[in-house]
Motif scaffolding. Structure first.
Motif, PDB file in Angstrom:
ATOM      1  N   GLU A 195       1.053   4.068  -2.813  1.00  0.00           N
ATOM      2  CA  GLU A 195       0.886   5.851  -2.449  1.00  0.00           C
ATOM      3  C   GLU A 195       2.180   6.462  -3.043  1.00  0.00           C
ATOM      4  OE1 GLU A 195      -1.707   7.452  -1.246  1.00  0.00           O
ATOM      5  OE2 GLU A 195      -2.991   5.640  -0.941  1.00  0.00           O
ATOM      6  N   GLY A 236     -16.459  13.151  -1.801  1.00  0.00           N
ATOM      7  CA  GLY A 236     -15.531  11.958  -1.698  1.00  0.00           C
ATOM      8  C   GLY A 236     -16.178  10.828  -1.081  1.00  0.00           C
ATOM      9  N   HIS A 237     -15.244   9.766  -0.832  1.00  0.00           N
ATOM     10  CA  HIS A 237     -15.722   8.472  -0.566  1.00  0.00           C
ATOM     11  C   HIS A 237     -16.174   8.604   1.356  1.00  0.00           C
ATOM     12  CE1 HIS A 237     -15.962   4.161   0.268  1.00  0.00           C
ATOM     13  NE2 HIS A 237     -14.871   4.452   1.285  1.00  0.00           N
ATOM     14  N   ARG A 238     -17.164   8.142   1.594  1.00  0.00           N
ATOM     15  CA  ARG A 238     -17.636   8.019   2.963  1.00  0.00           C
ATOM     16  C   ARG A 238     -17.232   6.661   3.559  1.00  0.00           C
ATOM     17  NH1 ARG A 238     -17.716  12.883   2.490  1.00  0.00           N
ATOM     18  NH2 ARG A 238     -19.302  14.395   2.137  1.00  0.00           N
ATOM     19  N   ASP A 239     -16.590   6.679   4.700  1.00  0.00           N
ATOM     20  CA  ASP A 239     -16.619   5.213   5.494  1.00  0.00           C
ATOM     21  C   ASP A 239     -17.979   5.034   6.092  1.00  0.00           C
ATOM     22  OD1 ASP A 239     -13.912   4.957   4.944  1.00  0.00           O
ATOM     23  OD2 ASP A 239     -13.195   6.114   6.772  1.00  0.00           O
ATOM     24  N   ASP A 298       0.763  -1.346  -0.125  1.00  0.00           N
ATOM     25  CA  ASP A 298       0.014   0.004   0.112  1.00  0.00           C
ATOM     26  C   ASP A 298       0.938   1.155  -0.140  1.00  0.00           C
ATOM     27  OD1 ASP A 298      -2.439  -1.666  -0.045  1.00  0.00           O
ATOM     28  OD2 ASP A 298      -2.427  -1.111   2.383  1.00  0.00           O
ATOM     29  N   MET A 319     -13.206  16.660  -1.984  1.00  0.00           N
ATOM     30  CA  MET A 319     -13.242  15.185  -1.292  1.00  0.00           C
ATOM     31  C   MET A 319     -14.377  15.600  -0.209  1.00  0.00           C
ATOM     32  SD  MET A 319     -11.265  12.809  -2.194  1.00  0.00           S
ATOM     33  CE  MET A 319     -10.903  11.977  -0.680  1.00  0.00           C
ATOM     34  N   SER A 343      -8.561  10.015  -8.002  1.00  0.00           N
ATOM     35  CA  SER A 343      -8.425   9.122  -6.649  1.00  0.00           C
ATOM     36  C   SER A 343      -9.598   9.451  -5.973  1.00  0.00           C
ATOM     37  CB  SER A 343      -6.916   9.302  -6.106  1.00  0.00           C
ATOM     38  OG  SER A 343      -7.030  10.542  -5.655  1.00  0.00           O
ATOM     39  N   ARG A 344     -10.730   9.385  -5.993  1.00  0.00           N
ATOM     40  CA  ARG A 344     -12.061   9.523  -5.240  1.00  0.00           C
ATOM     41  C   ARG A 344     -12.037   8.856  -4.070  1.00  0.00           C
ATOM     42  NH1 ARG A 344     -17.296  11.215  -8.339  1.00  0.00           N
ATOM     43  NH2 ARG A 344     -16.368  11.705 -10.285  1.00  0.00           N
ATOM     44  N   ARG A 345     -11.173   7.822  -4.093  1.00  0.00           N
ATOM     45  CA  ARG A 345     -11.248   7.210  -2.631  1.00  0.00           C
ATOM     46  C   ARG A 345     -10.036   7.864  -1.579  1.00  0.00           C
ATOM     47  NH1 ARG A 345     -14.450   3.225  -2.511  1.00  0.00           N
ATOM     48  NH2 ARG A 345     -13.683   2.035  -0.741  1.00  0.00           N
ATOM     49  N   GLY A 346      -9.336   8.588  -2.176  1.00  0.00           N
ATOM     50  CA  GLY A 346      -8.563   9.244  -1.297  1.00  0.00           C
ATOM     51  C   GLY A 346      -6.957   8.979  -1.335  1.00  0.00           C
ATOM     52  N   GLY A 347      -6.080   9.199  -0.288  1.00  0.00           N
ATOM     53  CA  GLY A 347      -5.108   8.687  -0.283  1.00  0.00           C
ATOM     54  C   GLY A 347      -3.944   9.712  -0.206  1.00  0.00           C
TER      55      GLY A 347
END
Length: 188
Positions: free
Chosen positions: A14, A167-170, A10, A163, A88-92
């Protein structure tokens, strides 16, 4: 594959994503530099009695070059922040660091490229080539060095806002919702 190998994979992903983002954004700095060179107003100078003076002492061309750089940097920041978000919509963290580093280095590259390709910085030679009492263009300068931070700041702000909104939400943990019957949650 154990947990340590997955984490290392990972981290490598990144770092690769961040380096690629920084490189792409850095290359866009060439475009910013060329646009700045093309769109920035020229500062008219004149040679009189062996000295070089502004043709119009009250002119705004000198500050116009800074303003042009800032406006172009804002546009580049919005576009690169949007593209980084779409990538990268999921973040990082890699993309964000790459965006910041690439935009800062791209701003410096644009500034130096504009100066290098612009009118000569050797005023004595330019005045001599133009002749006595003749107008010539002064060198392209960036007086406000803080303008170099506009692109990275706007890019990161754009990415952050996108974001936050899209952005992606948990997912929420199962026990964190309030009871549906209107009663209060039990406190321990």
């Amino acid at each position: 594959m154990d947990e340590y190998d997955e984490e290392r994979t990972d981290v490598r992903a990144e770092v690769r994503a961040g380096a690629l983002c920084a490189l792409i954004v850095l290359v866009l700095g060439v475009g910013l530099g060329l646009l700045w060179l093309w769109l920035a107003p020229r500062v008219p100078l004149v040679s009189v009695d062996g000295g070089v003076f502004l043709k119009d002492p009250e002119g705004e061309e000198a500050i116009g070059a800074d303003g042009t750089f800032v406006l172009l940097a804002v546009a580049f920041g919005v576009v690169t922040g949007l593209l980084a978000f779409l990538r990268s919509r999921r973040g990082g963290i890699g993309i964000v660091v790459g965006l910041a580093v690439g935009a800062l280095l791209g701003s410096v590259l644009a500034w130096q490229l504009g100066i290098w390709l612009g009118p000569s910085g050797d005023l004595a030679a330019a005045a001599k080539a133009a002749g006595e009492n003749k107008t010539f263009d002064g060198p392209l300068k960036l007086q406000a060095k803080g303008a170099l931070l506009v692109w990275p700041f706007i890019a990161l702000a754009t990415h952050l806002v996108l974001m936050g909104v899209f952005g992606h939400r948990d997912p929420e943990p199962a026990g964190s919702l309030p009871p549906k019957d209107g009663g209060s949650a039990q406190h321990w």
